[in-house]
Design an enzyme around this catalytic site. Sequence first.
Site, PDB file in Angstrom:
ATOM      1  N   GLY A  48       0.804  -1.252  -0.097  1.00 54.66           N
ATOM      2  CA  GLY A  48      -0.200   0.091  -0.013  1.00 54.66           C
ATOM      3  C   GLY A  48       0.733   1.150  -0.065  1.00 54.66           C
ATOM      4  N   GLY A  57       0.488   4.986   5.031  1.00 53.15           N
ATOM      5  CA  GLY A  57      -0.218   3.851   5.724  1.00 53.15           C
ATOM      6  C   GLY A  57       0.811   2.827   6.151  1.00 53.15           C
ATOM      7  N   GLY A  58       1.831   2.520   5.267  1.00 56.52           N
ATOM      8  CA  GLY A  58       2.867   1.399   5.569  1.00 56.52           C
ATOM      9  C   GLY A  58       3.598   1.671   6.880  1.00 56.52           C
ATOM     10  N   GLU A  89       5.575  -3.364   1.401  1.00 55.80           N
ATOM     11  CA  GLU A  89       5.820  -2.972  -0.268  1.00 55.80           C
ATOM     12  C   GLU A  89       5.104  -1.453  -0.126  1.00 55.80           C
ATOM     13  OE1 GLU A  89       4.569  -3.162  -4.476  1.00 55.80           O
ATOM     14  OE2 GLU A  89       4.869  -5.253  -3.537  1.00 55.80           O
ATOM     15  N   CYS A 146       2.632  -0.852  -9.355  1.00 55.40           N
ATOM     16  CA  CYS A 146       3.399  -0.603  -8.531  1.00 55.40           C
ATOM     17  C   CYS A 146       5.080  -0.342  -9.279  1.00 55.40           C
ATOM     18  CB  CYS A 146       3.721  -1.605  -7.276  1.00 55.40           C
ATOM     19  SG  CYS A 146       3.839  -3.303  -7.928  1.00 55.40           S
TER      20      CYS A 146
END
Length: 504
Positions: free
Chosen positions: A223, A227-228, A247, A284
């Site tokens: 994400g 957030g990660g 990731e 990504c």
Amino acid sequence: MHRKFATCRTEERTTTEQVPDVTTATLSLSELTAAATYAAKISAAASDAQRAGWLTAVADALDANAAELVEIADSETSLGTTRLTGEVARTTGQLRLFARVITEGSYLEAVIDHANPDATPPTPDLRRILRPIGPVAVFSASNFPFAFSVAGGDTASALAVGCSVIVKAHSGHLRLSERTAEIVAEALRNAGAPEGIFALVSGREVGTALAQDPAIKAVGFTGSIPGGRALFDLATSRPEPIPFYGELGSLNPVVVTEAALAERSATLAEGLAGSFTLGAGQFCTKPGLVFIPAGTDFAAQVAEASKGKPALGMLTSRIAEAYPDGLRSFASVQGVEVVSGTVDQDAVANGAAPVVFSTTAAKVLENPGQLLEECFGPTTMLIEYTDRAELSAVLAKVPGSLTATVHAQPGEDVSALVEHLSELAGRVLFDGWPTGVAVNWAQQHGGPYPATTSLFTSVGATAVRRFQRPVAYQDAPASVLHPALVDSNPLGIPRRVDGDLILP
């Protein structure tokens, strides 16, 4: 008690819609993690052949329900049935790959060193193996609703090695997540897997609690960087810190040499246009930075190649709203030119339209914080460099990425450039484009932070290594050893014995 599948939910909202109610039976998070802990012990004791059967059963069930799942996914993500049908096949292929990985046996990394009383000092009998880490939390991605979601690579690799899995559904495809979870749970149950080995939760608050639950021994995440990073900090600041395999973000730099541009600029322009617009730029591995020699018309060629690319719907309204903001941030920097498309667009109502920017390496060196940000969507930045020294200087500012690409001509000496790019990324490509990730034994899908938070891959056979830990047994009786460590090698797997690699 048997249920269609176990869930735990709190309310979660996107910018425009409320999550629908769940009508299936629910359990508290503590009940789910307790069940996962119990199931993990059973799974760890199961044979590789048994777990391979569970994975194959899930793959078969997903294939059997592919049409229904694709229809739901398309209604929630706007990715199109062709793309989604292929993604289901990739997902079931991953499951079957991990079934092969665990039955082949080298994933255990079994090592035996027999006692040697004549060594100085004498050495004991030592036998080392990788064991499952325990219950794992998996956070689904928005941009791959199958391959990086409920039954995606994180789930498959964790289940393969004997872990139980609790998946946190992504708010961008909740109906798909719940239907996929039903199919996965039923397939596991019918194949003989223990109750509690798999569960689905949803909601931001539950996700946060899941990462902090003492029963969870590792977290897999795909994400955003904010957030990660928030979850990473939670996982590592627990009283018992745990691995966080995240990731997060990737710019995926591409370097084009002068010789390559002189020889095939039109082909390169077409290839770049197809890559950065693929899936509305929501991969990504999208090439976000393209370094080109100064003084060419390549920007105009890319602009021309991009003109026919349509505006496409994005995964969520939140992502669509953020896209123009990122475009305007780039355009606000003096010395950055919009060579194709417009930054003033309504991606929510009309879809995300491609935009090509052009600037110089000198401008990037002046504004790395603003120009080296990821903009999720169909845009790319062409960066002109004057010589290899300037190229090296600007590449030194590029954050860690999943991929880096070189376009050069045969015979060119690019060894120094390749060495530099190898420090930036986990996968270095030559004369191709990074969108597209093969799922096999050699793949490395990971890179220096912020691409990932670990040294491991999330795609391919060695993704299982994230969810294992080494244990050595010293002078242990044969009766307590894992079959992989017994002298007779009843599993018939590759092992290292007294320093020598022994193949079956």
